[in-house]
Every structure is written in C-alpha cells, then in structure tokens.
Write an enzyme that holds these catalytic residues in place. Structure first.
Site, PDB file in Angstrom:
ATOM      1  N   HIS A 118      -3.103 -28.071 -22.077  1.00  0.00           N
ATOM      2  CA  HIS A 118      -4.409 -29.283 -22.758  1.00  0.00           C
ATOM      3  C   HIS A 118      -5.140 -28.631 -22.517  1.00  0.00           C
ATOM      4  CE1 HIS A 118      -0.862 -32.384 -23.107  1.00  0.00           C
ATOM      5  NE2 HIS A 118      -1.778 -33.106 -23.314  1.00  0.00           N
ATOM      6  N   ASN A 149      -1.310 -24.699 -15.079  1.00  0.00           N
ATOM      7  CA  ASN A 149      -1.150 -25.836 -15.245  1.00  0.00           C
ATOM      8  C   ASN A 149      -0.983 -27.387 -15.001  1.00  0.00           C
ATOM      9  OD1 ASN A 149      -1.328 -27.427 -17.772  1.00  0.00           O
ATOM     10  ND2 ASN A 149       0.782 -27.749 -17.555  1.00  0.00           N
ATOM     11  N   ASP A 248     -22.950 -18.106 -16.090  1.00  0.00           N
ATOM     12  CA  ASP A 248     -23.412 -16.314 -17.183  1.00  0.00           C
ATOM     13  C   ASP A 248     -22.381 -15.672 -16.961  1.00  0.00           C
ATOM     14  OD1 ASP A 248     -25.643 -16.914 -17.609  1.00  0.00           O
ATOM     15  OD2 ASP A 248     -26.243 -16.213 -15.212  1.00  0.00           O
ATOM     16  N   GLU A 251     -19.818 -16.179 -19.438  1.00  0.00           N
ATOM     17  CA  GLU A 251     -20.198 -16.196 -21.049  1.00  0.00           C
ATOM     18  C   GLU A 251     -19.880 -14.968 -21.415  1.00  0.00           C
ATOM     19  OE1 GLU A 251     -23.774 -19.497 -22.001  1.00  0.00           O
ATOM     20  OE2 GLU A 251     -24.543 -17.538 -20.257  1.00  0.00           O
ATOM     21  N   ASP A 257     -21.919 -19.019 -26.531  1.00  0.00           N
ATOM     22  CA  ASP A 257     -23.081 -18.852 -25.807  1.00  0.00           C
ATOM     23  C   ASP A 257     -23.157 -20.585 -24.789  1.00  0.00           C
ATOM     24  OD1 ASP A 257     -25.601 -19.700 -24.673  1.00  0.00           O
ATOM     25  OD2 ASP A 257     -26.545 -19.317 -26.606  1.00  0.00           O
ATOM     26  N   GLN A 267     -31.311 -23.924 -18.810  1.00  0.00           N
ATOM     27  CA  GLN A 267     -29.899 -22.776 -19.118  1.00  0.00           C
ATOM     28  C   GLN A 267     -29.877 -21.510 -18.168  1.00  0.00           C
ATOM     29  OE1 GLN A 267     -28.730 -21.799 -22.821  1.00  0.00           O
ATOM     30  NE2 GLN A 267     -30.327 -22.940 -23.565  1.00  0.00           N
ATOM     31  N   GLU A 271     -26.844 -21.567 -15.147  1.00  0.00           N
ATOM     32  CA  GLU A 271     -25.634 -21.145 -15.445  1.00  0.00           C
ATOM     33  C   GLU A 271     -25.828 -19.939 -14.365  1.00  0.00           C
ATOM     34  OE1 GLU A 271     -26.034 -19.420 -19.504  1.00  0.00           O
ATOM     35  OE2 GLU A 271     -26.165 -21.574 -20.517  1.00  0.00           O
TER      36      GLU A 271
END
Length: 280
Positions: A118, A149, A248, A251, A257, A267, A271
């Site tokens: 999930h 998991n 970061d 990303e 983003d 942000q 981040e």
C-alpha cells in the site's frame, strides 16, 4: 503496506494528556489530500499516461500507466479519517482508469515474491467500508519487498497513527522510483509480464501539525517533517529511523517538487533538514 510536529515538540506531543487528545479528536476534520501541492504537476488527461492525476475521496495520486503503479500518493490523516471498520482485504483493479488502459489485478503480483505494498495504508482509512476498500485498489499498490513492507514501512505507518492519537494531523506523500528490487524470490525489474515495474526505492514524506484549521498557513520553518528513502530489498533494516533523509534528497532522486504549496522560504528550510526526532 500499510511517518511529525516540530522536533522540539515531539516529546511533549507524544505525551499529550487524555483530555487534550480528546478535545483534539472532537475538532478533527477531513482536509484536502493535496493541500501541500501536486508534486509532479499531474493532469487528469490521457495525454499524460505516465503522470495521470487521479483524485479520490480518500487520497490523490499520480498514476503511471506504463509502470502499473503510482508515482506518488498524497493524503491527509487525522482522527476524523479513523473509525472501527475492519481491514477489507478486497484487492481489486481500479475501474476508474481510462478505457483501454491495462488495469493491474491482484493476481499480477502472484508468484513474484513481492508484496502488494500500500501507498496510502488500510489502517489510515477505517472510517467506513468505502474508505477502507479504496486503499485496496491496485492503483494504490507498488511491488514491495516483504521485509520493507511488513516491518520498516509498517513501523513508520504505526508511528504516524500514534502521532494522530496524540492530537496531531499529518500530511503524507509517498511513492517509489527506480527500477529493480529484491523480493523473496530474488531480484526483478518487472512483474506481470512487464506490466508492473518493480521500484528500486520507496520513499515517504510526513508533515506534522497539532490539530487546527488553515493548515498550510500554520506550517513554519520549525514544523517537523519526516522524510525517509528505503531500498526495496529483503536485506533492509527494520528501524525506519535509520533511513531518514531530506526532502531535497528525495526531490533530487525523483524529479518531484514536494511541498510546493508552501512559501519558498519555508520550503527551502524544511526541505534541507533531515529529521532527528523521536521514532516511537
């Protein structure tokens, strides 16, 4: 399967008194699952089969038709989403996918040695049968190594719900990327005859706030954000805290983003940090 408050507040929040937790529960609401932004700019158009936006009452996701799994899933979690509904275990194809697109089935995972993992957990959506059943749609699944998991990933999920019980609400975004993981039957890059990509990594970002309203405006540079990036392998450690990283870094690995609805100054601060708060 089925991650918190500013680090400086984590201890006190986890020890919230019964009376204050009850008050928080009474004011809990079901808020916008995509409140922190659309990480990939997903669009509900068949012109974008690798970044197809699907908006459900229970969560929002970017689906990748060519990989047979989501790029990311985003949801809100508060006590308002929780109830006494039992786990339905009714894994099923998602009939809301566009006509002509292959709809992954539960049997597509059979015999490959990976769990139907999930993204949005079953235990986060126990308010009704419909809510819980939505988490068993195959568009919410990724091929996940069982140790990841059932132990590492599940440990963070359980911790998230502990935070909710203490009077918090969470915004959670998770997903997977890369190609090639190791399940109980060994390494694989795809399953289901190539219809479903096995990711190399599974990641999650959790933003934690005390219960309240106008959530996005209440997020500051001191808000606790947990980010983890786990290898999709059977040799993974069981302690999710060992896989903490920065938003970061996630990303950079995914091209997404995240937390884009926040002011850029907030942000940038949130981040760049890796969480160092409590893990249980």
């Amino acid at each position: 399967m089925e991650s918190v408050a500013p680090a400086s507040q984590s201890t006190s929040l986890s020890k919230t008194s019964t009376s204050s937790a009850t008050q928080a529960t009474a004011s809990a609401t079901r808020d916008n699952n995509l409140a922190l932004g659309n990480p990939s700019g997903a669009v509900a158009s068949t012109s974008y089969p690798s970044n197809y936006l699907m908006t459900k009452s229970q969560y929002t996701l970017s689906y990748n038709r060519d990989q047979g799994k989501p790029n990311w899933v985003s949801w809100h979690l508060s006590s308002a989403w929780q109830g006494s509904t039992a786990r339905q275990d009714n894994f099923s194809p998602d009939a809301t996918l566009p006509s002509g697109w292959y709809r992954v089935t539960t049997s597509d995972y059979t015999g490959y040695g990976f769990d139907r993992g999930h993204n949005c957990p079953s235990a986060d959506r126990t308010g009704s049968v419909a809510d819980n059943s939505a988490t068993f749609l195959m568009t919410n699944m990724m091929p996940q190594a069982s140790v990841n998991n059932q132990q590492t990933w599940a440990g963070l999920e359980n911790y998230c719900r502990t935070l909710v019980s203490a009077g918090n609400e969470l915004y959670i975004i998770c997903g997977s990327y890369g190609k090639g993981g190791t399940g109980v039957n060994g390494y694989a890059t795809t399953i289901a005859g190539g219809k479903v990509t096995v990711p190399s990594n599974c990641w999650k970002v959790v933003v934690v706030l005390p219960e309240g309203s106008s959530d996005v405006s209440r997020i500051t540079t001191s808000t606790r954000v947990i980010a983890i990036n786990t290898p999709n392998t059977t040799s993974i450690g069981t302690a999710w805290g060992a896989y903490r990283t920065s938003v970061d870094a996630i990303e950079a690995a995914t091209g997404l983003d995240l937390l884009s609805a926040l002011p850029l100054s907030i942000q940038n601060t949130l981040e760049a940090k890796a969480d160092a708060g409590a893990t249980n």
